[in-house]
Design a protein around this motif. Structure first.
Motif, mmCIF file in Angstrom:
data_model
loop_
_atom_site.group_PDB
_atom_site.id
_atom_site.type_symbol
_atom_site.label_atom_id
_atom_site.label_comp_id
_atom_site.label_asym_id
_atom_site.label_seq_id
_atom_site.Cartn_x
_atom_site.Cartn_y
_atom_site.Cartn_z
ATOM 1 N N GLY A 18 -0.290 -9.329 -2.482
ATOM 2 C CA GLY A 18 0.322 -8.230 -3.228
ATOM 3 C C GLY A 18 0.271 -6.895 -2.520
ATOM 4 N N ARG A 19 0.288 -5.856 -3.350
ATOM 5 C CA ARG A 19 0.358 -4.485 -2.828
ATOM 6 C C ARG A 19 -0.854 -4.093 -2.009
ATOM 7 N NH1 ARG A 19 5.433 -2.936 -2.510
ATOM 8 N NH2 ARG A 19 6.472 -2.955 -4.515
ATOM 9 N N LEU A 20 -2.026 -4.632 -2.352
ATOM 10 C CA LEU A 20 -3.216 -4.301 -1.577
ATOM 11 C C LEU A 20 -3.041 -4.746 -0.128
ATOM 12 C CD1 LEU A 20 -6.022 -3.205 -1.220
ATOM 13 C CD2 LEU A 20 -6.913 -5.369 -2.118
ATOM 14 N N GLY A 21 -2.583 -5.958 0.064
ATOM 15 C CA GLY A 21 -2.338 -6.440 1.423
ATOM 16 C C GLY A 21 -1.251 -5.636 2.117
ATOM 17 N N ASP A 22 -0.207 -5.296 1.372
ATOM 18 C CA ASP A 22 0.872 -4.476 1.940
ATOM 19 C C ASP A 22 0.343 -3.115 2.373
ATOM 20 O OD1 ASP A 22 2.617 -6.555 1.318
ATOM 21 O OD2 ASP A 22 3.419 -5.566 -0.473
ATOM 22 N N LEU A 23 -0.482 -2.515 1.528
ATOM 23 C CA LEU A 23 -1.060 -1.209 1.838
ATOM 24 C C LEU A 23 -1.948 -1.299 3.075
ATOM 25 C CD1 LEU A 23 -1.640 1.755 1.205
ATOM 26 C CD2 LEU A 23 -3.382 0.969 -0.429
ATOM 27 N N ALA A 24 -2.777 -2.313 3.144
ATOM 28 C CA ALA A 24 -3.675 -2.482 4.285
ATOM 29 C C ALA A 24 -2.891 -2.707 5.574
ATOM 30 C CB ALA A 24 -4.628 -3.645 4.028
ATOM 31 N N GLN A 25 -1.826 -3.465 5.507
ATOM 32 C CA GLN A 25 -1.003 -3.698 6.698
ATOM 33 C C GLN A 25 -0.330 -2.413 7.157
ATOM 34 O OE1 GLN A 25 1.617 -7.018 5.942
ATOM 35 N NE2 GLN A 25 -0.077 -8.223 5.128
ATOM 36 N N ALA A 26 0.176 -1.635 6.208
ATOM 37 C CA ALA A 26 0.800 -0.354 6.559
ATOM 38 C C ALA A 26 -0.239 0.588 7.173
ATOM 39 C CB ALA A 26 1.444 0.274 5.324
ATOM 40 N N ALA A 27 -1.434 0.586 6.606
ATOM 41 C CA ALA A 27 -2.508 1.435 7.136
ATOM 42 C C ALA A 27 -2.842 1.053 8.578
ATOM 43 C CB ALA A 27 -3.745 1.319 6.251
ATOM 44 N N ALA A 28 -2.876 -0.224 8.855
ATOM 45 C CA ALA A 28 -3.201 -0.690 10.207
ATOM 46 C C ALA A 28 -2.157 -0.236 11.223
ATOM 47 C CB ALA A 28 -3.329 -2.215 10.214
ATOM 48 N N ARG A 29 -0.926 -0.077 10.779
ATOM 49 C CA ARG A 29 0.149 0.358 11.686
ATOM 50 C C ARG A 29 0.233 1.873 11.846
ATOM 51 N NH1 ARG A 29 2.907 -3.496 8.506
ATOM 52 N NH2 ARG A 29 3.907 -1.801 7.354
ATOM 53 N N ASP A 30 -0.437 2.609 10.963
ATOM 54 C CA ASP A 30 -0.327 4.070 10.950
ATOM 55 C C ASP A 30 -1.406 4.692 11.835
ATOM 56 O OD1 ASP A 30 -0.217 6.782 10.411
ATOM 57 O OD2 ASP A 30 -0.047 6.525 8.243
ATOM 58 N N PRO A 31 -1.010 5.341 12.931
ATOM 59 C CA PRO A 31 -2.020 5.947 13.809
ATOM 60 C C PRO A 31 -2.773 7.099 13.152
ATOM 61 C CG PRO A 31 0.199 6.516 14.554
ATOM 62 C CD PRO A 31 0.349 5.525 13.427
ATOM 63 N N GLN A 32 -2.248 7.648 12.072
ATOM 64 C CA GLN A 32 -2.921 8.739 11.367
ATOM 65 C C GLN A 32 -3.898 8.236 10.298
ATOM 66 O OE1 GLN A 32 0.169 11.176 9.697
ATOM 67 N NE2 GLN A 32 0.731 12.056 11.667
ATOM 68 N N PHE A 33 -3.923 6.928 10.063
ATOM 69 C CA PHE A 33 -4.780 6.403 9.005
ATOM 70 C C PHE A 33 -6.245 6.702 9.312
ATOM 71 C CE2 PHE A 33 -7.387 3.162 6.974
ATOM 72 C CZ PHE A 33 -7.001 3.358 5.664
ATOM 73 N N PRO A 34 -6.977 7.259 8.334
ATOM 74 C CA PRO A 34 -8.392 7.603 8.554
ATOM 75 C C PRO A 34 -9.303 6.375 8.481
ATOM 76 C CG PRO A 34 -7.731 8.205 6.329
ATOM 77 C CD PRO A 34 -6.496 7.697 7.026
ATOM 78 N N ARG A 50 4.344 10.292 0.822
ATOM 79 C CA ARG A 50 5.082 10.083 -0.432
ATOM 80 C C ARG A 50 5.203 8.593 -0.762
ATOM 81 N NH1 ARG A 50 9.557 14.897 0.178
ATOM 82 N NH2 ARG A 50 7.992 16.518 0.167
ATOM 83 N N ALA A 51 4.046 7.955 -0.721
ATOM 84 C CA ALA A 51 3.980 6.515 -0.975
ATOM 85 C C ALA A 51 4.377 6.210 -2.416
ATOM 86 C CB ALA A 51 2.555 6.016 -0.715
ATOM 87 N N LEU A 52 4.889 5.032 -2.605
ATOM 88 C CA LEU A 52 5.272 4.568 -3.941
ATOM 89 C C LEU A 52 4.052 4.532 -4.866
ATOM 90 C CD1 LEU A 52 7.515 1.550 -2.913
ATOM 91 C CD2 LEU A 52 8.287 3.760 -3.813
ATOM 92 N N PRO A 53 4.264 4.727 -6.157
ATOM 93 C CA PRO A 53 3.143 4.675 -7.107
ATOM 94 C C PRO A 53 2.346 3.370 -7.016
ATOM 95 C CG PRO A 53 5.105 5.506 -8.201
ATOM 96 C CD PRO A 53 5.520 5.072 -6.825
ATOM 97 N N GLU A 54 3.021 2.290 -6.696
ATOM 98 C CA GLU A 54 2.330 0.993 -6.596
ATOM 99 C C GLU A 54 1.244 1.015 -5.520
ATOM 100 O OE1 GLU A 54 5.694 1.325 -6.508
ATOM 101 O OE2 GLU A 54 6.350 0.339 -8.343
ATOM 102 N N PHE A 55 1.486 1.772 -4.451
ATOM 103 C CA PHE A 55 0.481 1.853 -3.393
ATOM 104 C C PHE A 55 -0.705 2.709 -3.838
ATOM 105 C CE2 PHE A 55 4.140 0.612 -0.763
ATOM 106 C CZ PHE A 55 3.582 -0.511 -0.181
ATOM 107 N N HIS A 56 -0.454 3.746 -4.619
ATOM 108 C CA HIS A 56 -1.550 4.540 -5.171
ATOM 109 C C HIS A 56 -2.390 3.685 -6.117
ATOM 110 C CE1 HIS A 56 -0.416 8.528 -3.634
ATOM 111 N NE2 HIS A 56 0.828 8.092 -3.746
#
Length: 70
Positions: A18-34, A50-56
């Protein structure tokens, strides 16, 4: 006891369904991710992108899980 940062915890969820996995994958691709960041740092980045509410919502669920482990 070692306390894993929230950023690291979230990155470890790349295979989650689900969204948790999607969020984690996006984070892994983002060089700015803390990667060593706190939940507040990740929330700030989500707002910046401006992430979708589902990611929040997925992040809030992940924070709850992470807090139970730490």
């Amino acid at each position: 006891m070692f306390e894993q940062s929230f950023g690291s915890y979230l990155l470890s969820k790349k295979r989650a369904p689900g969204r948790l996995g999607d969020l984690a994958q996006a984070a892994a691709r983002d060089p700015q991710f803390p990667r060593d960041g706190r939940p507040e740092d990740v929330a700030r980045l989500l707002r910046h992108h401006r992430a979708l509410p589902e990611f929040h919502e997925a992040m809030e669920d992940a924070v709850t899980e992470w807090q139970m482990l730490n």
